[in-house]
Design a protein around this motif. Structure first.
Motif, short mmCIF file in Angstrom:
data_model
loop_
_atom_site.label_atom_id
_atom_site.label_comp_id
_atom_site.label_asym_id
_atom_site.label_seq_id
_atom_site.Cartn_x
_atom_site.Cartn_y
_atom_site.Cartn_z
N VAL A 159 43.31 47.32 30.42
CA VAL A 159 42.50 48.05 29.45
C VAL A 159 43.10 47.87 28.06
CG1 VAL A 159 41.65 50.33 28.76
CG2 VAL A 159 41.91 49.77 31.20
N ALA B 106 37.97 45.98 28.93
CA ALA B 106 38.73 45.90 30.18
C ALA B 106 38.28 44.71 31.00
CB ALA B 106 38.55 47.18 31.00
N ILE C 5 35.15 50.95 34.18
CA ILE C 5 36.48 50.34 34.25
C ILE C 5 36.97 50.53 35.68
CG2 ILE C 5 38.86 50.44 33.43
CD1 ILE C 5 37.72 51.60 30.79
#
Length: 165
Positions: free
Chosen positions: A71, A93, A65
């Motif tokens: 997210v 994400a 990420i």
């Protein structure tokens, strides 16, 4: 809302610079914290009780990420026992300027509902409705079976003979 009515929780937020690891991506420990928070919210929403984490299994980090990614942490009940709840958690994400998020992490967490006396307390039963629900329930049952053999193996290393002292 009464207990037993919230099967799923979705948390959404932006990954922040304070979440970064030495490699410049979101720290795995931060992702695990988000997973536990979403899992707890889901378990507490389902049971109507304070819940404790008793097992986290098969956590898979699929892709990193990035800071600034949008997210989403999705937690949902996939199996219930007497006082326990298996919660599947998926983290997705992507750059918020795009529309398609990608799965980054997956795991199953087992929570136990605790009563006012700090002892396990019964939870509402969950019945799968859709074919997808039935597949998730079977997935939870298979993980329970695998966990039994894993627990036996781990127990060997909890004995004093394996103490690193």
């Amino acid at each position: 809302m009464t207990s037993g009515t919230r099967r799923e929780v979705n948390l959404r937020f932006l990954a922040e610079p304070s979440d970064v690891n030495f490699g410049g991506k979101v720290h795995g420990g931060m992702v695990m914290k988000w997973i536990d928070q979403a899992g707890y919210a889901c378990a507490a929403g389902w049971s109507g009780c304070y819940c404790v984490t008793v097992y986290v299994g098969g956590i898979r980090f699929i892709r990193p990420i990035r800071i600034g990614d949008l997210v989403e942490v999705r937690a949902r009940v996939i199996f219930t026992g007497n006082s326990s709840m298996h919660i599947a958690v998926d983290v997705s994400a992507d750059d918020p300027r795009r529309s398609a998020a990608e799965k980054t992490t997956h795991c199953v967490i087992v929570f136990v509902a605790m009563g006012e006396d700090s002892r396990p307390t019964p939870v509402p039963h969950w019945d799968p409705i859709t074919e997808g629900d039935r597949e998730l329930e079977q997935y939870a049952r298979k993980l329970m079976s695998l966990r039994t053999s894993i627990d036996a193996e781990v127990a060997r290393f909890l004995e004093p003979a394996h103490d690193a002292r």
